[in-house]
Design a protein around this motif. Structure first.
Motif, PDB file in Angstrom:
ATOM      1  N   ARG A   1       6.557 -49.317  25.881  1.00 20.26           N
ATOM      2  CA  ARG A   1       6.667 -49.884  27.291  1.00 20.26           C
ATOM      3  C   ARG A   1       5.697 -49.596  28.125  1.00 20.26           C
ATOM      4  O   ARG A   1       4.907 -50.346  28.773  1.00 20.26           O
ATOM      5  N   ASN A   2       5.236 -48.166  28.259  1.00 20.30           N
ATOM      6  CA  ASN A   2       4.298 -47.862  29.103  1.00 20.30           C
ATOM      7  C   ASN A   2       2.797 -48.268  28.525  1.00 20.30           C
ATOM      8  O   ASN A   2       2.190 -48.777  29.251  1.00 20.30           O
TER       9      ASN A   2
ATOM     10  N   TYR B   1      -5.195 -46.207  26.633  1.00 19.70           N
ATOM     11  CA  TYR B   1      -5.005 -46.199  25.480  1.00 19.70           C
ATOM     12  C   TYR B   1      -6.413 -46.233  24.809  1.00 19.70           C
ATOM     13  O   TYR B   1      -7.128 -46.752  25.209  1.00 19.70           O
ATOM     14  N   GLN B   2      -6.643 -45.057  24.110  1.00 23.20           N
ATOM     15  CA  GLN B   2      -8.076 -45.013  23.447  1.00 23.20           C
ATOM     16  C   GLN B   2      -7.773 -44.146  22.022  1.00 23.20           C
ATOM     17  O   GLN B   2      -7.278 -42.948  22.276  1.00 23.20           O
ATOM     18  N   TRP B   3      -7.947 -44.853  20.987  1.00 28.62           N
ATOM     19  CA  TRP B   3      -7.376 -44.322  19.813  1.00 28.62           C
ATOM     20  C   TRP B   3      -8.321 -43.252  19.383  1.00 28.62           C
ATOM     21  O   TRP B   3      -7.832 -42.133  18.806  1.00 28.62           O
ATOM     22  N   GLY B   4      -9.624 -42.840  19.898  1.00 28.80           N
ATOM     23  CA  GLY B   4     -10.361 -41.723  19.745  1.00 28.80           C
ATOM     24  C   GLY B   4     -10.297 -40.593  20.612  1.00 28.80           C
ATOM     25  O   GLY B   4     -10.840 -39.358  20.410  1.00 28.80           O
ATOM     26  N   HIS B   5      -9.282 -40.722  21.518  1.00 27.01           N
ATOM     27  CA  HIS B   5      -8.997 -39.728  22.508  1.00 27.01           C
ATOM     28  C   HIS B   5      -7.355 -38.913  21.841  1.00 27.01           C
ATOM     29  O   HIS B   5      -6.546 -39.615  21.921  1.00 27.01           O
ATOM     30  N   MET B   6      -7.690 -37.525  21.513  1.00 28.03           N
ATOM     31  CA  MET B   6      -6.332 -36.940  21.210  1.00 28.03           C
ATOM     32  C   MET B   6      -4.900 -37.187  22.122  1.00 28.03           C
ATOM     33  O   MET B   6      -4.014 -37.261  21.580  1.00 28.03           O
ATOM     34  N   GLY B   7      -5.257 -37.355  23.299  1.00 31.78           N
ATOM     35  CA  GLY B   7      -4.300 -37.560  24.342  1.00 31.78           C
ATOM     36  C   GLY B   7      -3.766 -38.963  24.602  1.00 31.78           C
ATOM     37  O   GLY B   7      -2.787 -39.283  25.281  1.00 31.78           O
ATOM     38  N   GLY B   8      -4.683 -39.973  24.107  1.00 32.80           N
ATOM     39  CA  GLY B   8      -4.533 -41.241  24.497  1.00 32.80           C
ATOM     40  C   GLY B   8      -4.350 -41.985  23.305  1.00 32.80           C
ATOM     41  O   GLY B   8      -4.479 -43.409  23.446  1.00 32.80           O
ATOM     42  N   CYS B   9      -4.248 -41.740  22.120  1.00 31.17           N
ATOM     43  CA  CYS B   9      -4.089 -42.709  20.883  1.00 31.17           C
ATOM     44  C   CYS B   9      -2.655 -42.775  20.618  1.00 31.17           C
ATOM     45  O   CYS B   9      -1.831 -42.436  21.583  1.00 31.17           O
ATOM     46  N   ASN B  10      -2.358 -43.183  19.376  1.00 33.02           N
ATOM     47  CA  ASN B  10      -0.904 -43.433  19.049  1.00 33.02           C
ATOM     48  C   ASN B  10      -0.351 -42.034  19.210  1.00 33.02           C
ATOM     49  O   ASN B  10       1.014 -42.020  20.013  1.00 33.02           O
TER      50      ASN B  10
ATOM     51  N   LEU C   1      -0.969 -53.864  10.091  1.00 31.75           N
ATOM     52  CA  LEU C   1      -1.338 -53.539  11.624  1.00 31.75           C
ATOM     53  C   LEU C   1      -2.529 -52.725  11.688  1.00 31.75           C
ATOM     54  O   LEU C   1      -2.829 -52.120  10.799  1.00 31.75           O
ATOM     55  N   ARG C   2      -3.452 -52.907  12.573  1.00 33.58           N
ATOM     56  CA  ARG C   2      -4.600 -52.105  13.115  1.00 33.58           C
ATOM     57  C   ARG C   2      -4.277 -50.869  14.162  1.00 33.58           C
ATOM     58  O   ARG C   2      -3.679 -50.914  15.008  1.00 33.58           O
ATOM     59  N   HIS C   3      -4.552 -49.862  13.343  1.00 32.31           N
ATOM     60  CA  HIS C   3      -4.273 -48.575  13.789  1.00 32.31           C
ATOM     61  C   HIS C   3      -4.706 -48.345  15.257  1.00 32.31           C
ATOM     62  O   HIS C   3      -4.072 -47.566  16.100  1.00 32.31           O
ATOM     63  N   ASN C   4      -5.885 -49.043  15.671  1.00 34.54           N
ATOM     64  CA  ASN C   4      -6.292 -48.852  17.041  1.00 34.54           C
ATOM     65  C   ASN C   4      -6.052 -49.992  18.121  1.00 34.54           C
ATOM     66  O   ASN C   4      -6.901 -50.086  18.911  1.00 34.54           O
ATOM     67  N   VAL C   5      -5.254 -50.664  17.382  1.00 34.36           N
ATOM     68  CA  VAL C   5      -4.803 -52.180  18.609  1.00 34.36           C
ATOM     69  C   VAL C   5      -3.829 -51.668  19.238  1.00 34.36           C
ATOM     70  O   VAL C   5      -2.645 -51.463  18.733  1.00 34.36           O
TER      71      VAL C   5
ATOM     72  N   VAL D   1       0.417 -51.010  17.990  1.00 31.85           N
ATOM     73  CA  VAL D   1       1.029 -49.656  18.237  1.00 31.85           C
ATOM     74  C   VAL D   1       2.372 -50.113  19.056  1.00 31.85           C
ATOM     75  O   VAL D   1       3.442 -49.376  18.499  1.00 31.85           O
ATOM     76  N   VAL D   2       2.372 -50.859  20.052  1.00 29.27           N
ATOM     77  CA  VAL D   2       3.709 -51.308  20.682  1.00 29.27           C
ATOM     78  C   VAL D   2       4.639 -51.855  19.679  1.00 29.27           C
ATOM     79  O   VAL D   2       5.625 -51.540  19.700  1.00 29.27           O
ATOM     80  N   LEU D   3       3.918 -52.864  18.698  1.00 27.30           N
ATOM     81  CA  LEU D   3       5.018 -53.314  17.556  1.00 27.30           C
ATOM     82  C   LEU D   3       5.496 -52.464  16.854  1.00 27.30           C
ATOM     83  O   LEU D   3       6.800 -52.534  16.509  1.00 27.30           O
ATOM     84  N   TYR D   4       4.745 -51.383  16.223  1.00 20.76           N
ATOM     85  CA  TYR D   4       5.144 -50.220  15.373  1.00 20.76           C
ATOM     86  C   TYR D   4       6.161 -49.547  16.083  1.00 20.76           C
ATOM     87  O   TYR D   4       7.245 -48.899  15.430  1.00 20.76           O
TER      88      TYR D   4
END
Length: 155
Positions: free
Chosen positions: A17-18, A25-34, A115-119, A123-126
């Protein structure tokens, strides 16, 4: 697969939800990725704290998980440990980062399984699908007393 429990299910749903509502959200950022976004929810640490802890060692979440040591007292290992205590497994973390757990993907229509891991939307759907799966597994474990079942059937 994760140990189904309310805390984890709700954390997955809040994280999804967030993200849906525009959380960083930034896949390459360890605190902002999935994994980073879920870690924020489970640990109440900020994305920057999680990223800083991860940067004390090398690698992405997969490498951090591979190097995880429950007794190291490395800050990122403490984060991972909290995630494991919430019911996740090390493999769950790897799957979350790549969005590739077969049990989760199998619940999606064929056309949505790539699914694309960095979209963000993927991520929300997963996470939403995973939360639904864990909720079903949790409900399957609940056994009602015979009397309650009989009353429900009569009503």
């Amino acid at each position: 697969m994760a140990r189904p429990n309310l805390e984890l299910i709700e954390a997955l749903r809040r994280t999804a939800r967030n993200l849906q509502q525009g959380a960083h959200y930034q896949w390459g950022h360890m605190g902002g990725c999935n994994c980073g976004n879920l870690a924020q929810e489970l640990t109440k640490l900020s994305k920057d704290q999680i990223h800083r802890y991860a940067m004390e060692r090398y690698g992405d979440w997969n490498e951090q998980v591979d190097d995880y040591c429950p007794t190291s007292a490395m800050p990122i290992d403490l984060v991972i440990n909290e995630m494991l205590n919430a019911g996740l497994t090390l493999e769950d973390l790897k799957h979350l980062e790549k969005l590739d757990d077969r049990a989760v993907l199998h619940r999606l229509p064929l056309e949505k399984r790539h699914l694309r891991h960095n979209v963000r939307n993927d991520v929300v759907l997963y996470m939403t699908t995973w939360a639904d799966l864990l909720e079903e597994q949790l409900l399957d474990k609940i056994k009602l007393p015979q009397e309650i079942t009989e009353v429900a059937l009569v009503a």
